[in-house]
Design a protein around this motif. Sequence first.
Motif, mmCIF file in Angstrom:
data_model
loop_
_atom_site.group_PDB
_atom_site.id
_atom_site.type_symbol
_atom_site.label_atom_id
_atom_site.label_comp_id
_atom_site.label_asym_id
_atom_site.label_seq_id
_atom_site.Cartn_x
_atom_site.Cartn_y
_atom_site.Cartn_z
ATOM 1 N N UNK A 106 62.785 -52.173 -96.616
ATOM 2 C CA UNK A 106 61.728 -51.923 -97.049
ATOM 3 C C UNK A 106 60.506 -52.741 -97.098
ATOM 4 N N UNK A 107 60.756 -53.712 -95.822
ATOM 5 C CA UNK A 107 59.566 -54.574 -95.463
ATOM 6 C C UNK A 107 58.756 -53.534 -94.288
ATOM 7 N N UNK A 108 59.070 -52.512 -94.000
ATOM 8 C CA UNK A 108 58.319 -51.659 -93.184
ATOM 9 C C UNK A 108 57.791 -50.589 -93.891
ATOM 10 N N UNK A 109 56.582 -50.366 -93.389
ATOM 11 C CA UNK A 109 55.782 -49.184 -94.213
ATOM 12 C C UNK A 109 55.392 -47.942 -92.960
ATOM 13 N N UNK A 110 55.391 -46.909 -93.398
ATOM 14 C CA UNK A 110 55.459 -45.588 -92.385
ATOM 15 C C UNK A 110 53.926 -44.948 -92.686
ATOM 16 N N UNK A 111 53.343 -44.466 -91.678
ATOM 17 C CA UNK A 111 52.086 -43.619 -91.798
ATOM 18 C C UNK A 111 52.308 -42.449 -90.695
ATOM 19 N N UNK A 112 51.758 -41.159 -91.452
ATOM 20 C CA UNK A 112 51.850 -40.101 -90.467
ATOM 21 C C UNK A 112 50.547 -39.658 -90.232
ATOM 22 N N UNK B 158 64.470 -53.470 -88.052
ATOM 23 C CA UNK B 158 64.897 -54.582 -88.390
ATOM 24 C C UNK B 158 65.761 -55.180 -87.453
ATOM 25 N N UNK B 159 66.774 -54.218 -86.867
ATOM 26 C CA UNK B 159 67.863 -55.045 -86.068
ATOM 27 C C UNK B 159 67.046 -55.497 -85.041
ATOM 28 N N UNK B 160 66.249 -54.693 -84.462
ATOM 29 C CA UNK B 160 65.622 -55.014 -83.149
ATOM 30 C C UNK B 160 64.684 -56.049 -83.173
ATOM 31 N N UNK B 161 64.317 -56.475 -84.590
ATOM 32 C CA UNK B 161 63.362 -57.432 -84.806
ATOM 33 C C UNK B 161 61.864 -56.859 -84.251
ATOM 34 N N UNK B 162 61.783 -55.546 -84.272
ATOM 35 C CA UNK B 162 60.274 -55.166 -83.752
ATOM 36 C C UNK B 162 59.341 -55.047 -85.160
ATOM 37 N N UNK B 163 58.238 -55.500 -84.989
ATOM 38 C CA UNK B 163 56.972 -55.112 -85.725
ATOM 39 C C UNK B 163 56.297 -54.073 -86.081
ATOM 40 N N UNK B 164 56.164 -53.471 -84.843
ATOM 41 C CA UNK B 164 55.532 -51.813 -84.786
ATOM 42 C C UNK B 164 56.239 -50.983 -84.101
ATOM 43 N N UNK B 165 56.012 -49.822 -84.254
ATOM 44 C CA UNK B 165 56.837 -48.668 -83.629
ATOM 45 C C UNK B 165 56.143 -47.261 -83.659
ATOM 46 N N UNK B 166 55.837 -46.542 -82.684
ATOM 47 C CA UNK B 166 55.266 -45.545 -82.698
ATOM 48 C C UNK B 166 55.900 -44.361 -82.091
ATOM 49 N N UNK B 167 56.110 -43.214 -82.888
ATOM 50 C CA UNK B 167 56.979 -42.100 -82.319
ATOM 51 C C UNK B 167 55.993 -40.719 -82.512
ATOM 52 N N UNK B 168 56.215 -39.708 -81.462
ATOM 53 C CA UNK B 168 55.485 -38.328 -81.732
ATOM 54 C C UNK B 168 56.445 -37.492 -82.127
ATOM 55 N N UNK B 169 56.320 -36.820 -82.979
ATOM 56 C CA UNK B 169 57.055 -35.766 -83.720
ATOM 57 C C UNK B 169 56.503 -34.355 -83.593
ATOM 58 N N UNK C 265 55.661 -53.559 -89.746
ATOM 59 C CA UNK C 265 56.296 -54.399 -90.936
ATOM 60 C C UNK C 265 55.119 -55.150 -91.453
ATOM 61 N N UNK C 266 55.366 -55.246 -92.602
ATOM 62 C CA UNK C 266 54.368 -55.914 -93.756
ATOM 63 C C UNK C 266 54.409 -57.287 -93.602
ATOM 64 N N UNK C 267 53.200 -57.918 -93.512
ATOM 65 C CA UNK C 267 53.136 -59.364 -93.578
ATOM 66 C C UNK C 267 53.545 -59.997 -94.915
ATOM 67 N N UNK C 268 54.090 -61.155 -94.758
ATOM 68 C CA UNK C 268 54.694 -61.611 -96.040
ATOM 69 C C UNK C 268 55.240 -60.785 -97.128
ATOM 70 N N UNK C 269 56.090 -59.938 -96.591
ATOM 71 C CA UNK C 269 56.842 -59.105 -97.560
ATOM 72 C C UNK C 269 58.165 -59.675 -98.504
ATOM 73 N N UNK C 270 58.118 -59.374 -99.503
ATOM 74 C CA UNK C 270 59.305 -60.157 -100.339
ATOM 75 C C UNK C 270 60.735 -59.535 -99.860
ATOM 76 N N UNK C 271 60.666 -58.319 -99.451
ATOM 77 C CA UNK C 271 62.015 -57.753 -99.194
ATOM 78 C C UNK C 271 62.727 -58.356 -97.747
ATOM 79 N N UNK C 272 63.848 -58.096 -97.742
ATOM 80 C CA UNK C 272 64.473 -58.638 -96.398
ATOM 81 C C UNK C 272 64.918 -57.487 -95.946
ATOM 82 N N UNK C 273 65.085 -56.277 -96.251
ATOM 83 C CA UNK C 273 65.802 -55.019 -95.640
ATOM 84 C C UNK C 273 64.851 -54.156 -95.242
#
Length: 73
Positions: free
Chosen positions: A52-58, A13-24, A42-50
């Motif tokens: 929580x506007x990001x979703x994570x999938x493994x 959110x600080x870096x203003x990135x919409x998508x990020x992929x990392x291997x673990x 980052x979810x489109x049209x999210x009501x949250x401003x923190x």
Amino acid sequence: MQTSEQAQAQRLLQWDQDRYVINRNLLLNDDERHETTLIYRRRDNSECTDYRQYSVIMTNWNPRLLGEYAYRW
């Protein structure tokens, strides 16, 4: 979201990135590890401003193959 995922979403959110992929490596047993990929989006049209506007999938698939699931995400 777990603490490390929440912290990563806050950084994105600080870096203003919409998508990020990392291997673990996920630790399953004492000596068994499983390669996995975490995808932050980052979810489109999210009501949250923190974070929580990001979703994570493994996944253990190629992240490019998940494009067909974007409509559910």
